[in-house]
Design a protein around this motif. Structure first.
Motif, PDB file in Angstrom:
ATOM      1  N   VAL A  11     -30.272   1.756 -13.502  1.00  0.00           N
ATOM      2  CA  VAL A  11     -29.391   2.529 -12.627  1.00  0.00           C
ATOM      3  C   VAL A  11     -28.062   2.805 -13.318  1.00  0.00           C
ATOM      4  O   VAL A  11     -27.528   3.912 -13.241  1.00  0.00           O
ATOM      5  CB  VAL A  11     -29.181   1.798 -11.285  1.00  0.00           C
ATOM      6  CG1 VAL A  11     -28.084   2.447 -10.466  1.00  0.00           C
ATOM      7  CG2 VAL A  11     -30.483   1.750 -10.495  1.00  0.00           C
ATOM      8  N   HIS A  14     -28.575   5.650 -15.836  1.00  0.00           N
ATOM      9  CA  HIS A  14     -29.008   6.958 -15.316  1.00  0.00           C
ATOM     10  C   HIS A  14     -28.328   7.325 -14.005  1.00  0.00           C
ATOM     11  O   HIS A  14     -28.858   8.133 -13.242  1.00  0.00           O
ATOM     12  CB  HIS A  14     -30.518   6.954 -15.108  1.00  0.00           C
ATOM     13  CG  HIS A  14     -31.319   6.666 -16.330  1.00  0.00           C
ATOM     14  ND1 HIS A  14     -30.787   6.556 -17.584  1.00  0.00           N
ATOM     15  CD2 HIS A  14     -32.645   6.466 -16.504  1.00  0.00           C
ATOM     16  CE1 HIS A  14     -31.735   6.302 -18.458  1.00  0.00           C
ATOM     17  NE2 HIS A  14     -32.868   6.228 -17.828  1.00  0.00           N
ATOM     18  N   ARG A  15     -27.186   6.767 -13.750  1.00  0.00           N
ATOM     19  CA  ARG A  15     -26.526   6.942 -12.454  1.00  0.00           C
ATOM     20  C   ARG A  15     -26.295   8.408 -12.095  1.00  0.00           C
ATOM     21  O   ARG A  15     -26.655   8.841 -11.007  1.00  0.00           O
ATOM     22  CB  ARG A  15     -25.196   6.200 -12.445  1.00  0.00           C
ATOM     23  CG  ARG A  15     -24.461   6.317 -11.122  1.00  0.00           C
ATOM     24  CD  ARG A  15     -23.255   5.453 -11.090  1.00  0.00           C
ATOM     25  NE  ARG A  15     -23.704   4.062 -11.201  1.00  0.00           N
ATOM     26  CZ  ARG A  15     -22.919   3.045 -11.448  1.00  0.00           C
ATOM     27  NH1 ARG A  15     -21.648   3.231 -11.606  1.00  0.00           N
ATOM     28  NH2 ARG A  15     -23.395   1.824 -11.535  1.00  0.00           N
ATOM     29  N   SER A  16     -25.708   9.187 -12.984  1.00  0.00           N
ATOM     30  CA  SER A  16     -25.391  10.582 -12.639  1.00  0.00           C
ATOM     31  C   SER A  16     -26.666  11.404 -12.451  1.00  0.00           C
ATOM     32  O   SER A  16     -26.736  12.257 -11.569  1.00  0.00           O
ATOM     33  CB  SER A  16     -24.490  11.216 -13.693  1.00  0.00           C
ATOM     34  OG  SER A  16     -25.171  11.311 -14.933  1.00  0.00           O
ATOM     35  N   MET A  18     -29.576  10.257 -11.412  1.00  0.00           N
ATOM     36  CA  MET A  18     -30.194   9.833 -10.153  1.00  0.00           C
ATOM     37  C   MET A  18     -29.458  10.436  -8.961  1.00  0.00           C
ATOM     38  O   MET A  18     -30.073  10.843  -7.976  1.00  0.00           O
ATOM     39  CB  MET A  18     -30.211   8.315 -10.058  1.00  0.00           C
ATOM     40  CG  MET A  18     -31.151   7.671 -11.061  1.00  0.00           C
ATOM     41  SD  MET A  18     -31.007   5.879 -11.128  1.00  0.00           S
ATOM     42  CE  MET A  18     -31.826   5.431  -9.617  1.00  0.00           C
ATOM     43  N   LEU A  19     -28.152  10.525  -9.057  1.00  0.00           N
ATOM     44  CA  LEU A  19     -27.366  11.128  -7.986  1.00  0.00           C
ATOM     45  C   LEU A  19     -27.683  12.617  -7.863  1.00  0.00           C
ATOM     46  O   LEU A  19     -27.848  13.131  -6.755  1.00  0.00           O
ATOM     47  CB  LEU A  19     -25.875  10.912  -8.230  1.00  0.00           C
ATOM     48  CG  LEU A  19     -24.938  11.468  -7.169  1.00  0.00           C
ATOM     49  CD1 LEU A  19     -25.195  10.796  -5.824  1.00  0.00           C
ATOM     50  CD2 LEU A  19     -23.498  11.273  -7.596  1.00  0.00           C
ATOM     51  N   THR A  20     -27.801  13.295  -8.989  1.00  0.00           N
ATOM     52  CA  THR A  20     -28.150  14.709  -8.985  1.00  0.00           C
ATOM     53  C   THR A  20     -29.526  14.924  -8.363  1.00  0.00           C
ATOM     54  O   THR A  20     -29.716  15.836  -7.556  1.00  0.00           O
ATOM     55  CB  THR A  20     -28.129  15.271 -10.424  1.00  0.00           C
ATOM     56  OG1 THR A  20     -26.842  15.033 -10.992  1.00  0.00           O
ATOM     57  CG2 THR A  20     -28.435  16.743 -10.450  1.00  0.00           C
ATOM     58  N   ASP A  21     -30.491  14.085  -8.730  1.00  0.00           N
ATOM     59  CA  ASP A  21     -31.837  14.177  -8.157  1.00  0.00           C
ATOM     60  C   ASP A  21     -31.801  13.983  -6.642  1.00  0.00           C
ATOM     61  O   ASP A  21     -32.442  14.726  -5.896  1.00  0.00           O
ATOM     62  CB  ASP A  21     -32.761  13.125  -8.768  1.00  0.00           C
ATOM     63  CG  ASP A  21     -32.992  13.323 -10.254  1.00  0.00           C
ATOM     64  OD1 ASP A  21     -32.651  14.397 -10.776  1.00  0.00           O
ATOM     65  OD2 ASP A  21     -33.529  12.391 -10.884  1.00  0.00           O
ATOM     66  N   LEU A  22     -31.043  13.002  -6.193  1.00  0.00           N
ATOM     67  CA  LEU A  22     -30.942  12.719  -4.765  1.00  0.00           C
ATOM     68  C   LEU A  22     -30.313  13.896  -4.022  1.00  0.00           C
ATOM     69  O   LEU A  22     -30.801  14.309  -2.968  1.00  0.00           O
ATOM     70  CB  LEU A  22     -30.134  11.447  -4.522  1.00  0.00           C
ATOM     71  CG  LEU A  22     -29.882  11.082  -3.066  1.00  0.00           C
ATOM     72  CD1 LEU A  22     -31.200  10.772  -2.356  1.00  0.00           C
ATOM     73  CD2 LEU A  22     -28.930   9.916  -2.970  1.00  0.00           C
ATOM     74  N   LEU A  23     -29.236  14.448  -4.558  1.00  0.00           N
ATOM     75  CA  LEU A  23     -28.565  15.573  -3.906  1.00  0.00           C
ATOM     76  C   LEU A  23     -29.461  16.800  -3.844  1.00  0.00           C
ATOM     77  O   LEU A  23     -29.488  17.510  -2.833  1.00  0.00           O
ATOM     78  CB  LEU A  23     -27.246  15.893  -4.617  1.00  0.00           C
ATOM     79  CG  LEU A  23     -26.161  14.835  -4.476  1.00  0.00           C
ATOM     80  CD1 LEU A  23     -24.941  15.217  -5.305  1.00  0.00           C
ATOM     81  CD2 LEU A  23     -25.790  14.632  -3.021  1.00  0.00           C
TER      82      LEU A  23
END
Length: 71
Positions: A11, A14-16, A18-23
């Motif tokens: 996490v 790959h935080r940014s 993963m956030l982009t994928d979630l959004l």
């Protein structure tokens, strides 16, 4: 390395992304849900549009990557 440490490391790296994928997923599901609430379309078309989100995701990010490489 424990499982919790492995997950934390993944996490953190790959935080940014993963956030982009979630959004993207939240936006896609919201748009399709609102569209089908308004139009009252058939259930099979709703599921087809939800599945098309996978294709849209990869298409969108592939085009963003191609555009950034041309710069």
């Amino acid at each position: 390395m424990s499982l919790a440490e492995t997950i934390r490391t993944h996490v953190r790296e790959h935080r940014s992304g993963m956030l982009t994928d979630l959004l993207f997923a939240l936006a896609w599901v919201t748009v399709v849900s609102v569209l089908f609430d308004v139009l009252d379309g058939p259930q099979w078309a709703f599921y087809l549009c939800m599945g098309a989100g996978v294709v849209a995701y990869f298409g969108f990010f592939a085009s963003v990557e191609a555009a950034s490489e041309k710069r």
